[in-house]
Design an enzyme around this catalytic site. Structure first.
Site, PDB file in Angstrom:
ATOM      1  CE1 TYR A 246      -3.555   2.594   0.318  1.00 24.16           C
ATOM      2  CE2 TYR A 246      -2.558   3.241   2.392  1.00 24.16           C
ATOM      3  CZ  TYR A 246      -3.459   3.470   1.375  1.00 24.16           C
ATOM      4  OH  TYR A 246      -4.276   4.579   1.416  1.00 24.16           O
TER       5      TYR A 246
ATOM      6  CG  ASP B 296       5.357   3.241   1.552  1.00 24.34           C
ATOM      7  OD1 ASP B 296       5.353   3.808   2.659  1.00 24.34           O
ATOM      8  OD2 ASP B 296       4.377   3.262   0.776  1.00 24.34           O
TER       9      ASP B 296
ATOM     10  CE  LYS C 141      -1.253   5.662   7.867  1.00 23.90           C
ATOM     11  NZ  LYS C 141      -2.581   6.231   7.692  1.00 23.90           N
TER      12      LYS C 141
END
Length: 646
Positions: A452, A547, A575
């Protein structure tokens, strides 16, 4: 009219054929005769469990070449009839050709093998053996079943395959054409493989008195925790027990490819069950329904009533503002079956692991801001920092006074050379790709299935299979134009074939972008694969981008680079990095990061920013509220060291 009347029997015959073939496939997995299966009864009600449904999904894909995800088998495609209707829509018009003799040639189900004696006590029924070695007590309708396992002799699969081969050969003889022979051979292969697979999986649990005992970590079945079926009063206890046992047995650091087998205790080779590949966008099915029996429907209605009594304001506010607020989360998981409880919780406050909604209900938050709240809701060290900054006001435009110290901490903790800041993981990934393309002068990038990378159009792809079995990147969602992904190569994660493909195309690539590990499959930690990627990209001058927007700082202060001892060219963080505030980081080697500002130069001499630069800016990057929160978070991580994650 006559053409329509002629087409109708043909269509009915096609659907009957599909139902018959489905019944044959599922009967072999059940260890029953196809005539014993009710096309209108949910598979779970016939004794299927989570393990069975995963195997059924694989068998259907091999027989019909149509992928039916595990979750659909639990929901709207839970019966043979619903499955057949779905396959009828997906299969090509020519499917029925050369298929009509397959069902007639199919042999009867093999007789159950001899089972080891079952010494466990089961109330309410007589134990009935099944060909997989499972003994199931047949209880009254109101009682749960107690299931134990005995080992199936390895010869069972071979004997079944041998018997089927004899029956089909005798029936068809030399008159069958090559296509039909391939179909029959495929079916025999499925039958033998599935029986062998189930036998091997049950072997993992041999010696256990019941399925509630947990296997050891070395008995590795790879199952996605998302694949666990929902609780239901009508759901077989054995299903949840098998799922729990398998989930508990995941090896935390598997290095082998997920496509290869694992080794069970005792040395037996067991093929891992690979869950469906994660794809972030799935269009919701507006009219999808599932077959529920009376008891299940009563349970669902009671659940909907209880939720509506408990959370009336959340539902009212969702309805009140729907005309003006476009919100995809308000329809996440939408089904007509539970439409009346399809609304998000509206939250007033949060502290630690707890949140309180507008109706005053208190919850333990298992979601934790989609992974961003590493320290829980409202951690005191961040709240105090924000209060202090608010007292100094909000100054947009000038440099945030702690920006340099935050960049220094990022470099110290992760080992990167330089860092820059933005507000979201999507922006960080976009920037990393732009830097890679600017520095290498190439445009193509390689991504991997199941990873993702945010909501940038240029990475919103899903895999479509080419004729040779390789993956082709296609737009994931409506609105993503083809030209945005023309330069995207999509590969299988943790696969040797992907390495070979990359070697062949390395000279065209600007970057290889990967989640190490995938945030949706953290059980697969492919150290050897990542090391090979590092060697390959370094030799070819390709940027290796990690990532870590989701995984960064969550399992090690230095992230995946420290865990796998691999230095990437560029890394993205987000995050958890600001304890809940919208911040992200692009970091990495100076050779790539210098494209942001031209690189190193000094006052008082003739130096100047020599590196070629690309465009990178944002009004709210290094926001005066966000940067102090970043500093507080990183200091907290540094002070506690690895013990924080441990």
């Amino acid at each position: 009219m006559s053409e329509q009347r002629a087409a109708q029997p043909e269509q009915t015959a096609r659907q009957d054929l599909i139902i018959s073939m489905l019944a044959d496939v599922l009967a072999r997995l059940f260890g029953r005769h196809a005539s014993e299966l009710d096309p209108h009864l949910p598979l779970i009600n016939m004794g299927a469990d989570s393990l069975f449904l995963l195997q059924a999904s694989q068998a259907i894909k091999k027989t019909f070449d149509v992928k039916v995800p595990f979750r659909l088998l639990l929901e709207e495609l839970s019966t043979i009839e619903a499955l057949a209707h779905h396959l009828d829509e997906k299969l090509p018009p020519t499917f029925a050709a050369n298929k009509t003799t397959v069902t007639a040639a199919a042999p009867p189900a093999a007789p159950p093998p001899q089972l080891a004696p079952d010494n466990s006590k089961s109330s309410g029924g007589e134990a009935t053996p099944e060909p997989t070695g499972r003994r199931v007590a047949t209880p009254p309708a109101t009682e749960r079943r107690e299931t134990t396992f005995a080992h199936t002799p390895p010869a069972v699969s071979a004997e079944v395959s041998k018997a089927e081969s004899h029956a089909v050969t005798h029936e068809g003889g030399a008159e069958h054409d090559d296509a039909l022979q391939q179909i029959i051979a495929q079916q025999l292969q499925i039958s033998a493989h599935q029986l062998e697979l189930m036998s091997q999986q049950l072997e993992l649990l041999r010696g256990a008195e019941s399925v509630t005992e947990q296997p050891t970590a070395s008995e590795s079945l790879q199952l996605d925790t998302d694949a666990a079926p929902p609780s239901s009063p009508n759901f077989d206890a054995s299903a949840s027990a098998i799922s729990a046992a398998a989930d508990a047995s995941i090896n935390p650091t598997p290095d082998a490819s997920v496509n290869t087998g694992t080794t069970a205790a005792g040395g037996a080779s067991v093929r891992a069950i690979e869950p469906d590949t994660f794809v972030p966008f799935q269009p919701f099915k507006k009219n999808a329904t599932a077959a529920l029996d009376e008891r299940q429907r009563a349970h669902l209605e009671a659940l909907i009533a209880r939720i509506n009594r408990r959370m009336p304001q959340s539902k009212q506010l969702t309805q009140k503002y729907r005309p003006v607020l476009a919100d995809s989360r308000a329809v996440a998981g939408f089904r007509l079956l539970w439409k009346e409880m399809a609304f998000p919780l509206v939250i007033e406050r949060g502290e630690g692991s707890h949140i309180w909604d507008v109706d005053g209900n208190e919850y333990v938050d298992m979601n934790m801001g989609f992974g961003s709240l590493l320290f829980g809701h409202s951690p005191s060290f961040i709240i105090e920092t924000l209060r202090e900054q608010l007292s100094n006001g909000l100054q947009l435009g000038p440099q945030a006074h702690v920006a340099g110290r935050v960049a220094q901490l990022i470099c110290e903790l992760t080992g990167v050379e330089r860092a820059a800041f933005c507000n979201s993981g999507t922006e960080a990934v976009m920037t990393a790709l732009r830097l890679a393309r600017a520095v290498t002068g190439r445009s193509k990038i390689a991504l991997f299935e199941g990873c993702y990378h945010g909501t940038f159009d240029g990475v919103l792809v899903r895999g479509d299979k080419n004729d040779d079995g390789s993956l082709r990147a296609v737009p994931m969602a409506p609105g993503v134009p083809e030209h945005m992904i023309e330069d995207v190569m999509l590969l299988k994660y943790n696969s040797p074939e992907s390495i070979e493909t990359l070697k062949a195309h390395a000279h065209e690539l600007a970057a290889v972008l990967i989640e190490p590990p995938r945030s949706r499959r953290p059980d697969v930690q492919p150290k050897a694969f990542l090391q090979e990627l590092r060697r390959l990209t370094e030799d070819a001058g390709v940027a290796l981008i990690f990532d870590e927007v989701v995984t960064g700082f969550r399992f090690h202060p230095g992230g995946a680079q420290a865990m796998f001892d691999i230095k990437a060219d560029l890394v993205t963080y987000g995050k958890a990095v600001a304890g809940g505030l919208p911040a992200a980081v692009i970091a990495g080697r100076a050779a790539f990061m210098d494209a942001v500002d031209g690189g190193q130069w000094n006052y008082g001499d003739s130096s100047y920013p020599e590196a070629d630069v690309t465009y990178f800016t944002g009004t709210y990057f290094k926001h005066p509220l966000i940067m102090p929160a970043l500093l507080a978070t990183l200091n907290y991580v540094k002070e506690r060291g690895l013990s924080l994650q441990e």
